[in-house]
Structures are given as structure tokens and as C-alpha cells.
Design a protein around this motif. Structure first.
Motif, PDB file in Angstrom:
ATOM      1  N   GLU A 101       0.855  -1.185   0.000  1.00 14.88           N
ATOM      2  CA  GLU A 101       0.000   0.000   0.000  1.00 14.88           C
ATOM      3  C   GLU A 101       0.889   1.231   0.000  1.00 14.88           C
ATOM      4  O   GLU A 101       1.945   1.259   0.630  1.00 14.88           O
ATOM      5  CB  GLU A 101      -0.902   0.009   1.234  1.00 14.88           C
ATOM      6  CG  GLU A 101      -1.888   1.168   1.259  1.00 14.88           C
ATOM      7  CD  GLU A 101      -2.797   1.128   2.489  1.00 14.88           C
ATOM      8  OE1 GLU A 101      -2.575   1.943   3.406  1.00 14.88           O
ATOM      9  OE2 GLU A 101      -3.708   0.269   2.518  1.00 14.88           O
ATOM     10  N   GLY A 102       0.447   2.267  -0.724  1.00 14.66           N
ATOM     11  CA  GLY A 102       1.239   3.488  -0.783  1.00 14.66           C
ATOM     12  C   GLY A 102       0.385   4.697  -1.087  1.00 14.66           C
ATOM     13  O   GLY A 102      -0.840   4.609  -1.214  1.00 14.66           O
ATOM     14  N   THR A 103       1.031   5.836  -1.212  1.00 15.79           N
ATOM     15  CA  THR A 103       0.364   7.102  -1.513  1.00 15.79           C
ATOM     16  C   THR A 103       0.994   7.719  -2.754  1.00 15.79           C
ATOM     17  O   THR A 103       2.226   7.805  -2.854  1.00 15.79           O
ATOM     18  CB  THR A 103       0.506   8.080  -0.333  1.00 15.79           C
ATOM     19  OG1 THR A 103      -0.030   7.474   0.846  1.00 15.79           O
ATOM     20  CG2 THR A 103      -0.237   9.380  -0.623  1.00 15.79           C
ATOM     21  N   HIS A 158      -5.868   7.840 -10.525  1.00 19.07           N
ATOM     22  CA  HIS A 158      -5.113   7.926  -9.269  1.00 19.07           C
ATOM     23  C   HIS A 158      -4.485   9.318  -9.166  1.00 19.07           C
ATOM     24  O   HIS A 158      -3.423   9.575  -9.726  1.00 19.07           O
ATOM     25  CB  HIS A 158      -4.023   6.851  -9.212  1.00 19.07           C
ATOM     26  CG  HIS A 158      -4.515   5.474  -9.520  1.00 19.07           C
ATOM     27  ND1 HIS A 158      -5.431   4.814  -8.730  1.00 19.07           N
ATOM     28  CD2 HIS A 158      -4.239   4.648 -10.563  1.00 19.07           C
ATOM     29  CE1 HIS A 158      -5.683   3.634  -9.259  1.00 19.07           C
ATOM     30  NE2 HIS A 158      -4.985   3.513 -10.366  1.00 19.07           N
ATOM     31  N   SER A 217       2.528  10.320  -4.820  1.00 14.71           N
ATOM     32  CA  SER A 217       3.175  11.595  -4.519  1.00 14.71           C
ATOM     33  C   SER A 217       3.238  12.509  -5.741  1.00 14.71           C
ATOM     34  O   SER A 217       3.282  13.732  -5.603  1.00 14.71           O
ATOM     35  CB  SER A 217       4.586  11.364  -3.963  1.00 14.71           C
ATOM     36  OG  SER A 217       5.352  10.567  -4.848  1.00 14.71           O
ATOM     37  N   HIS A 274      -2.716   0.738  -4.221  1.00 13.02           N
ATOM     38  CA  HIS A 274      -1.999  -0.517  -3.986  1.00 13.02           C
ATOM     39  C   HIS A 274      -1.165  -0.818  -5.228  1.00 13.02           C
ATOM     40  O   HIS A 274      -1.609  -0.573  -6.353  1.00 13.02           O
ATOM     41  CB  HIS A 274      -2.965  -1.660  -3.703  1.00 13.02           C
ATOM     42  CG  HIS A 274      -3.642  -1.529  -2.380  1.00 13.02           C
ATOM     43  ND1 HIS A 274      -4.715  -0.674  -2.171  1.00 13.02           N
ATOM     44  CD2 HIS A 274      -3.394  -2.126  -1.184  1.00 13.02           C
ATOM     45  CE1 HIS A 274      -5.092  -0.762  -0.907  1.00 13.02           C
ATOM     46  NE2 HIS A 274      -4.302  -1.632  -0.284  1.00 13.02           N
ATOM     47  N   VAL A 282       5.078   6.785  -6.343  1.00  9.91           N
ATOM     48  CA  VAL A 282       4.272   6.327  -5.216  1.00  9.91           C
ATOM     49  C   VAL A 282       5.175   6.130  -4.005  1.00  9.91           C
ATOM     50  O   VAL A 282       6.186   5.417  -4.075  1.00  9.91           O
ATOM     51  CB  VAL A 282       3.543   5.012  -5.547  1.00  9.91           C
ATOM     52  CG1 VAL A 282       2.724   4.530  -4.344  1.00  9.91           C
ATOM     53  CG2 VAL A 282       2.650   5.200  -6.764  1.00  9.91           C
ATOM     54  N   SER A 283       4.818   6.754  -2.902  1.00 10.96           N
ATOM     55  CA  SER A 283       5.547   6.580  -1.650  1.00 10.96           C
ATOM     56  C   SER A 283       5.046   5.312  -0.960  1.00 10.96           C
ATOM     57  O   SER A 283       3.856   5.184  -0.663  1.00 10.96           O
ATOM     58  CB  SER A 283       5.323   7.800  -0.744  1.00 10.96           C
ATOM     59  OG  SER A 283       5.891   7.594   0.524  1.00 10.96           O
ATOM     60  N   GLY A 295      -1.835  12.257  -3.919  1.00 16.85           N
ATOM     61  CA  GLY A 295      -2.384  12.238  -2.571  1.00 16.85           C
ATOM     62  C   GLY A 295      -3.297  11.057  -2.290  1.00 16.85           C
ATOM     63  O   GLY A 295      -3.635  10.795  -1.131  1.00 16.85           O
ATOM     64  N   SER A 296      -3.712  10.331  -3.337  1.00 19.86           N
ATOM     65  CA  SER A 296      -4.636   9.213  -3.131  1.00 19.86           C
ATOM     66  C   SER A 296      -3.887   7.966  -2.668  1.00 19.86           C
ATOM     67  O   SER A 296      -2.701   7.776  -2.953  1.00 19.86           O
ATOM     68  CB  SER A 296      -5.411   8.915  -4.413  1.00 19.86           C
ATOM     69  OG  SER A 296      -4.535   8.545  -5.464  1.00 19.86           O
ATOM     70  N   THR A 297      -4.604   7.120  -1.927  1.00 17.81           N
ATOM     71  CA  THR A 297      -4.047   5.848  -1.466  1.00 17.81           C
ATOM     72  C   THR A 297      -4.226   4.805  -2.564  1.00 17.81           C
ATOM     73  O   THR A 297      -5.308   4.684  -3.141  1.00 17.81           O
ATOM     74  CB  THR A 297      -4.748   5.379  -0.184  1.00 17.81           C
ATOM     75  OG1 THR A 297      -4.525   6.357   0.842  1.00 17.81           O
ATOM     76  CG2 THR A 297      -4.208   4.035   0.271  1.00 17.81           C
TER      77      THR A 297
END
Length: 394
Positions: A333-335, A373, A337, A380, A350-351, A376-378
Motif C-alpha cells: 500500500e502506498g500514496t 489515481h 506523490s 496498492h 508512489v511513496s 495524494g490518493s491511497t
């Protein structure tokens, strides 16, 4: 398909013969067009090329690829005979380059600085090497016309160089390098000064012309895309050493070491330690995460050895939910960026805290789903274990 053939008036373009060849042709076929054996080049206390060995078959297109200072141009200049190796030997059709006088070497060259004569027309530039080699003057006009047609410059014969575009000047340089029927064509970053669109067009032109003539070609570049597009064989160099010598698809899919994996394409790298080997699969620990992957390079290291993991940006999948990534072996899972629009694709950064501070780069080619996406969105992400290469760190 055509090849160069010597006749009474010089070289002519002839259709390639049937592959049922006589003894002389069999010998030529089995002798590499170019080979290097343990070649080194030293300038004072600095070794620009170290113990380089390779073979290139007749009619093949080889690209020597590497960053600035990697030794690729020095190696090319030794093949051309401009530099003499301080150790080892280079052969063209089985004959040592140093044993052949410079004016007897059957080598055509195209440089980044094309060195065309501005006071001459396109036709006069192409005719120049024929006159210097004392071809029959009666054959020269037809031969020049044939090669200008080959590079698609019919109708431009009487244009001076400054009346031609950059791409047209490149074509004149190619025709001039090929018109006398060389055994070998050498290209020293001839496309580096062109804009991207023209450079990509000329890459396809180089490939078309080389395939049509069947002339053995060696190209030097730092452009990874160019190497993949035009080549039958790629040599990657770094710090004077050959890192890998392989077909483009092999080079891309099965890199020999972390440098090759990172230099060709966009690659995500992870630092970790080797946990164990399981039936030809390497298992490594990256931070708190254990991942399975393909062992890279040669030999098996012992558990606890430092390793580098590498997975290409286009081999990673991205989705809003974990359920959408069924069938993948590594899931995180990531965010998001950053989202970068590149025309035919998006580049996501993606962080992923579980994989460290460096953002994971992902190529996304589904144009119907480009805006799914936002930054800032979460999300996978995930990939299959076959797409992760695990190398012993040097």
C-alpha cells in the motif's frame, strides 16, 4: 535485400545470393566480421578500456552503449584503427586492424559532427570518397544516384549542405559513408545533436538502410532507446569494462548486474540482504519485507550477503484496491506523490513506507484510465516475483 559486391568499376549493389554458398562464403560466414580479444587502452596511468572481448557476426548491427566516460568511443576508435590498443588485438574479417594501412581499411564512418563539405552539393559530397579511391569516373554518377535514392534524397542532388535540413544532412553523411561499399560501417553518436522526434525518425532510417544493405555496423551511443530500436546486439560499458553483451531483448529482460538493470529503462532499486535460495529462486529481505525474485548475475551468494533488488517501472501494477491486483506475488500500500503525463503513458511516483524513502516509479499505459489515481490518493501496487531481479551487491 542487397549487399555490396565488387565489380570492374568498383562496388555495385547486388541482390543477396541464395544461402547455399561455396567454400569461400562458408569461411567468411564462420569468421566474425569484427572481434576483440582482451583489448585494453591506457592513457598514462588511466585505463580507458579494460580487457574487452567480443565478437560480431557479418551483417549484424551492434550498439556499444554506456554513459560518458565509459570507454565506448575509445573502443570504437580502436576498431577504426585511429588508436592502437596497448594490449590485446582487434580483427576485421579475421585480419588484425593494426596490420592494415589506414588507406586500405574498408571502413565507412558517420560522426556526430558530420564533416560534410559546405561548398559542395549533396551529390558532390557523396561522390567525394569514390573520387578519392579512384573509382571509374564513368560509374560515379549512377552510383551516387543509387545511394541518394537509398537514403531517400532523390531530387536533392544539387542542393548545397546549408540548404538541407538536419535530417537530410544526416542522410547525405550516411550515403557518403556507404557509397564505396565498405566492409564495416561505424557510427559515432551521429544522432546526438538532433531533436527527439528527428532522432527517432533517423534511428528507424539507420535500421532500414542497414537491413537493406546487410552491411555490418557498429554504433556508439548513450541513448538506451536508440540501442534497443536499431540493434541486433548490444554491449553495455561502464568504467572501461564490458558489463554485458547480449541481444536487446535479453539485455532488457535479463540484465547481468544492477548497473545494466538501472541504465537500460526506468528501474526501481532496493537495498537488502539475501535470506536464502529456494529451487532457483532468491529470497531477500528488504527492510522488514521478504520478497522472492530471480537471482541475477552468476553464482549463488550465502545467506546474509548484501543484495540489490531491481524491478522495472512498467512491470509494476497500480490499482485503487488490493483485490484488483490478484495473482501478483508482492503487494504494497502506498500514496501517490506525483503524476507525470508523458503523452503515451503516465509516470506515477508512489511513496511506499514498507520499501523505504525512495518513491516507487510506475508506468501506466491504459489511456482510458489515465485520471484514476490523483496525487495524494491511497493506492496498492504489486508485481510478480519473476519481474524482481536480485543481485549480489558489489
Amino acid at each position: 535485400m542487397y549487399r555490396h559486391k565488387k565489380g570492374a568499376g568498383g562496388f555495385r549493389l547486388h541482390k543477396k545470393r541464395d544461402r547455399r554458398q561455396g567454400n569461400n562464403d562458408v569461411t567468411k560466414k564462420t569468421t566474425p566480421a569484427v572481434s576483440a580479444k582482451n583489448v585494453e587502452m591506457q592513457f598514462g596511468g588511466f585505463k580507458a578500456v579494460k580487457d574487452a572481448s567480443f565478437e560480431l557476426e557479418n551483417g549484424r548491427f551492434l550498439t556499444i552503449l554506456g554513459p560518458s566516460g565509459s570507454g565506448k568511443t575509445t573502443l570504437l576508435r580502436m576498431i577504426a584503427g585511429f588508436l592502437t590498443p596497448t594490449a590485446g588485438e582487434i580483427y576485421i574479417n579475421g585480419e588484425a586492424v593494426r596490420a592494415v594501412a589506414p588507406n586500405k581499411r574498408s571502413i565507412g564512418m558517420v560522426f556526430q559532427k558530420l564533416a560534410l563539405f559546405p561548398h559542395m552539393t549533396a551529390a558532390e559530397n557523396v561522390a567525394f570518397p569514390l573520387k578519392m579511391r579512384r573509382f571509374d569516373a564513368r560509374t560515379i554518377p549512377d552510383r551516387v544516384a543509387e545511394y541518394l535514392k537509398l537514403v531517400r534524397l532523390e531530387g536533392f542532388e544539387n542542393r548545397r549542405i546549408n540548404q538541407l535540413s538536419g535530417g537530410q544532412q544526416q542522410r547525405v553523411a550516411i550515403a557518403r559513408a556507404l557509397v564505396f561499399g565498405p566492409d564495416l560501417l561505424l557510427l559515432d553518436e551521429p544522432l546526438a545533436a538532433l531533436d527527439r522526434k528527428l532522432r527517432e525518425e533517423m534511428q528507424l532510417e539507420f535500421r532500414r538502410i542497414q537491413k537493406e544493405l546487410g552491411v555490418t555496423t557498429i554504433n556508439v551511443t548513450h541513448d538506451q532507446r536508440e540501442a534497443l530500436v536499431v540493434s541486433d546486439q548490444i554491449i553495455v560499458m561502464n568504467d572501461g569494462e564490458i558489463q554485458q553483451d547480449a541481444a536487446p531483448s535479453t539485455m532488457y529482460r535479463i540484465p547481468n548486474n544492477p548497473f545494466v538493470a538501472n541504465f537500460i529503462g526506468v528501474t526501481n532499486a532496493f537495498q537488502g540482504t539475501l535470506a536464502r535460495h529456494e529451487d532457483g529462486v532468491a529470497v531477500a529481505k528488504f527492510g522488514a519485507v521478504e520478497m522472492r525474485g530471480v537471482p541475477g548475475g552468476k553464482g549463488n551468494a550465502a545467506a546474509g550477503a548484501p543484495v540489490k533488488g531491481a524491478v522495472r517501472a512498467e512491470q509494476i501494477r497500480i490499482a485503487a484496491t488490493k483485490a484488483e491486483l490478484g495473482g501478483l506475488d508482492a503487494l504494497f500500500e502506498g500514496t501517490v506523490s506525483d503524476v507525470i503525463f508523458e503523452g503515451e503513458r503516465l509516470l506515477y511516483e508512489v511513496s511506499v513506507p514498507a520499501l523505504g524513502a525512495q518513491p516507487i516509479r510506475i508506468f501506466h499505459h491504459d489511456q482510458d484510465d489515465f485520471a484514476s489515481h490523483a496525487a495524494g490518493s491511497t493506492v496498492h501496487i504489486g508485481w510478480k516475483s519473476r519481474d524482481l531481479h536480485i543481485f549480489v551487491a558489489r
